[in-house]
Motif scaffolding. Structure first.
Motif, PDB file in Angstrom:
ATOM      1  N   ALA A   1      18.928  -2.045   2.961  1.00  9.71           N
ATOM      2  CA  ALA A   1      18.668  -2.688   4.157  1.00  9.71           C
ATOM      3  C   ALA A   1      19.622  -3.479   5.033  1.00  9.71           C
ATOM      4  CB  ALA A   1      17.892  -4.380   3.796  1.00  9.71           C
ATOM      5  N   VAL A   2      20.632  -4.011   4.585  1.00  9.21           N
ATOM      6  CA  VAL A   2      21.855  -4.163   5.438  1.00  9.21           C
ATOM      7  C   VAL A   2      22.471  -3.026   6.045  1.00  9.21           C
ATOM      8  CG1 VAL A   2      23.913  -5.479   5.750  1.00  9.21           C
ATOM      9  CG2 VAL A   2      22.005  -6.556   4.593  1.00  9.21           C
ATOM     10  N   ALA A   3      22.890  -2.018   5.014  1.00  6.97           N
ATOM     11  CA  ALA A   3      23.582  -0.938   5.341  1.00  6.97           C
ATOM     12  C   ALA A   3      23.014  -0.052   6.370  1.00  6.97           C
ATOM     13  CB  ALA A   3      24.076  -0.420   4.090  1.00  6.97           C
ATOM     14  N   TYR A   4      21.669   0.240   6.312  1.00  5.35           N
ATOM     15  CA  TYR A   4      21.076   0.981   7.187  1.00  5.35           C
ATOM     16  C   TYR A   4      20.896   0.242   8.388  1.00  5.35           C
ATOM     17  CZ  TYR A   4      19.853   5.393   4.376  1.00  5.35           C
ATOM     18  OH  TYR A   4      19.822   6.342   3.426  1.00  5.35           O
ATOM     19  N   TRP A   5      20.420  -0.752   8.303  1.00  6.22           N
ATOM     20  CA  TRP A   5      20.618  -1.633   9.840  1.00  6.22           C
ATOM     21  C   TRP A   5      22.003  -1.413  10.433  1.00  6.22           C
ATOM     22  CZ3 TRP A   5      23.266  -6.408  10.747  1.00  6.22           C
ATOM     23  CH2 TRP A   5      23.053  -6.724  12.190  1.00  6.22           C
ATOM     24  N   LEU A   6      23.023  -1.563   9.887  1.00  5.11           N
ATOM     25  CA  LEU A   6      24.393  -1.324  10.432  1.00  5.11           C
ATOM     26  C   LEU A   6      24.419  -0.047  10.726  1.00  5.11           C
ATOM     27  CD1 LEU A   6      26.568  -3.486   8.247  1.00  5.11           C
ATOM     28  CD2 LEU A   6      25.941  -4.050  10.502  1.00  5.11           C
ATOM     29  N   TRP A   7      24.111   1.082  10.286  1.00  6.31           N
ATOM     30  CA  TRP A   7      24.221   2.631  10.248  1.00  6.31           C
ATOM     31  C   TRP A   7      23.303   2.763  11.978  1.00  6.31           C
ATOM     32  CZ3 TRP A   7      27.438   6.089   9.069  1.00  6.31           C
ATOM     33  CH2 TRP A   7      27.290   7.347   9.384  1.00  6.31           C
ATOM     34  N   PHE A   8      22.078   2.376  11.780  1.00  7.49           N
ATOM     35  CA  PHE A   8      21.260   2.847  12.908  1.00  7.49           C
ATOM     36  C   PHE A   8      21.869   2.039  13.954  1.00  7.49           C
ATOM     37  CE2 PHE A   8      18.111   3.998   9.588  1.00  7.49           C
ATOM     38  CZ  PHE A   8      18.217   5.490   9.618  1.00  7.49           C
ATOM     39  N   ARG A   9      21.922   0.910  13.889  1.00  6.10           N
ATOM     40  CA  ARG A   9      22.572   0.132  14.785  1.00  6.10           C
ATOM     41  C   ARG A   9      23.938   1.051  15.557  1.00  6.10           C
ATOM     42  NH1 ARG A   9      26.641  -4.171  15.103  1.00  6.10           N
ATOM     43  NH2 ARG A   9      26.587  -5.574  16.928  1.00  6.10           N
ATOM     44  N   GLY A  10      24.773   1.215  14.752  1.00  6.46           N
ATOM     45  CA  GLY A  10      26.089   1.952  15.258  1.00  6.46           C
ATOM     46  C   GLY A  10      25.529   3.371  15.621  1.00  6.46           C
ATOM     47  N   ILE A  11      24.605   3.792  15.254  1.00  8.23           N
ATOM     48  CA  ILE A  11      23.997   5.268  16.142  1.00  8.23           C
ATOM     49  C   ILE A  11      23.798   5.123  17.490  1.00  8.23           C
ATOM     50  CG2 ILE A  11      22.306   7.120  16.374  1.00  8.23           C
ATOM     51  CD1 ILE A  11      22.435   6.942  13.178  1.00  8.23           C
ATOM     52  N   GLY A  12      22.934   3.520  17.624  1.00  3.90           N
ATOM     53  CA  GLY A  12      22.607   3.402  19.079  1.00  3.90           C
ATOM     54  C   GLY A  12      23.382   2.883  20.004  1.00  3.90           C
ATOM     55  N   ARG A  13      24.720   2.598  19.517  1.00  2.00           N
ATOM     56  CA  ARG A  13      25.863   1.934  20.392  1.00  2.00           C
ATOM     57  C   ARG A  13      27.099   2.990  20.375  1.00  2.00           C
ATOM     58  NH1 ARG A  13      25.256  -4.367  19.783  1.00  2.00           N
ATOM     59  NH2 ARG A  13      23.115  -4.634  19.825  1.00  2.00           N
ATOM     60  N   LEU A  14      27.151   3.780  19.247  1.00  2.21           N
ATOM     61  CA  LEU A  14      28.423   4.529  19.393  1.00  2.21           C
ATOM     62  C   LEU A  14      27.931   6.023  19.661  1.00  2.21           C
ATOM     63  CD1 LEU A  14      30.222   3.050  16.293  1.00  2.21           C
ATOM     64  CD2 LEU A  14      31.062   2.877  18.838  1.00  2.21           C
ATOM     65  N   THR A  15      28.700   7.145  19.920  1.00  2.34           N
ATOM     66  CA  THR A  15      28.229   8.468  19.631  1.00  2.34           C
ATOM     67  C   THR A  15      27.975   8.844  18.373  1.00  2.34           C
ATOM     68  OG1 THR A  15      30.332   9.440  19.517  1.00  2.34           O
ATOM     69  CG2 THR A  15      29.848   8.920  21.733  1.00  2.34           C
ATOM     70  N   ALA A  16      27.047   9.781  18.243  1.00  2.00           N
ATOM     71  CA  ALA A  16      26.733  10.394  17.164  1.00  2.00           C
ATOM     72  C   ALA A  16      27.840  10.820  16.290  1.00  2.00           C
ATOM     73  CB  ALA A  16      25.717  11.386  17.364  1.00  2.00           C
ATOM     74  N   THR A  17      28.843  11.465  17.056  1.00  4.28           N
ATOM     75  CA  THR A  17      30.032  12.118  16.598  1.00  4.28           C
ATOM     76  C   THR A  17      30.739  10.845  15.816  1.00  4.28           C
ATOM     77  OG1 THR A  17      30.132  13.866  18.173  1.00  4.28           O
ATOM     78  CG2 THR A  17      32.092  13.197  16.964  1.00  4.28           C
TER      79      THR A  17
END
Length: 352
Positions: A224-240
């Motif tokens: 729950a927490v890890a995937y939230w951080l992951w998808f949050r990062g995808i939205g704000r950083l580049t995919a690379t």
């Protein structure tokens, strides 16, 4: 450090907690959970976490986001988990992790097709270095390769990589945060795994206190927490940038095996860890682009004005869904972190 750089460094560090958390899965699985239940474990990781996030967000998909959530849930969770577990059980040593570590190169290619991002030679070289470093840490030259296992490993990597790029391309609906988007995907993925778990593994096993504690950790912190951080990062950083954090998962698994399970690390593995970690850091450094006359106009005060690649409207918040932090493009790549189960921790085969 400038505020903008400090903001990005903080965001990157928080996103990196996701693959670091996934790297602990091997130890939790082998020490706390019942053996030989990869699908049941995937189900308990995804579905309770998804339902919890849905209850917290209180937002359901609307319109096209019903089918988009199913697609992303299938790619990032529903198909990814079973394929990854299948490859781990059929391949020797850490071969599945090595195949997974080429995820950044998958994402580079997909980003060129779907995001219009042309990969630089440095990005390609960094991706190769990351994969080679991971191979030094986890690969053991024992046993023959199983064709189905190799196919499953590549399919799992392609599934998560496609999910990463599509998550970046589609962004989020207006007014919907990463918490809701994560809940949609985990719920959809869990519902897809549920019938497969029943058909393949039968009734759920009996659980003791240790197993309940292990599953609670996997569902809450590890998913729950890890995937939230992951998808949050995808939205704000580049995919690379996000995907180059993926090698932190097998590296964490190796460190946990050494520190908690008493497993030795050889000099070759230490060198591989240094190489993979260096590639992870290098993957966070975006290319420096020289602004053209039509793109950027330098103001009298030296600041960039409208038209610059690094310009953003001051009224817009940093990291708006569908775009990078100011000054970043929308391209990427991605190794999705994978966890390890049923493998020697020095050769972690599963991430996420």
């Amino acid at each position: 450090m400038r505020p903008q750089a400090a903001h990005r460094a903080t965001l990157t560090a928080l996103t990196a907690l996701a693959p670091v958390s996934w790297g602990t899965t091997y130890a939790v699985t082998t020490e706390f959970l019942p053996p030989d239940r990869p699908l049941f474990t995937g189900l308990l990781r995804a579905l309770p976490a998804g339902l919890l996030l849905l209850a917290l967000a209180r937002v359901l998909p609307r319109g096209a986001w019903w089918w988009k959530s199913v697609v992303l849930g299938a790619l990032n969770i529903g198909a990814f988990f079973p394929l990854l577990f299948l490859s781990a059980y059929r391949l020797p040593g850490g071969m599945a992790a090595v195949v997974g570590s080429v995820g950044p190169l998958f994402v580079v290619g997909l980003s060129a097709l779907l995001l219009g991002q042309r990969p630089s030679p440095r990005t390609l070289l960094t991706g190769v270095a990351a994969a080679f470093g991971v191979s030094l840490v986890v690969l053991q030259a024992a046993g023959a390769l199983d064709a189905l296992g190799v196919l499953a490993a590549f399919a799992s990597t392609a599934s998560m990589s496609t999910g990463t790029v599509l998550t970046k391309r589609w962004g989020r609906p207006e007014g919907v945060g990463p918490l809701a988007l994560t809940g949609w995907q985990l719920t959809a993925g869990g519902l897809l795994i549920a019938p497969l778990a029943v058909l393949v593994e039968g009734a759920p096993p009996a659980l003791d206190g240790r197993a309940v504690g292990g599953y609670l950790y996997l569902a809450l912190a590890n998913t729950a927490v890890a995937y939230w951080l992951w998808f949050r990062g995808i939205g704000r950083l580049t995919a690379t940038q996000v995907t180059f954090l993926g090698p932190l998962s097998p590296l964490t698994a190796a460190v946990v095996g050494w520190a908690a399970l008493g497993q030795a690390l050889t000099p070759v593995q230490l060198a591989g860890m240094a190489l993979a970690f260096g590639a992870t850091v290098a993957g966070q450094i975006g290319p420096r682009r020289k602004p053209s006359g039509s793109q950027a106009v330098q103001g009298a005060s030296g600041g960039l004005v409208l038209g610059s690649p690094e310009w953003r409207d001051p009224r817009e918040p940093l990291g708006r869904p569908g775009q990078g932090v100011a000054g970043q493009g929308v391209a990427g790549q991605g190794v999705a972190g994978q966890d390890v189960t049923g493998q020697d921790v020095t050769s972690p085969a599963l991430r996420l």
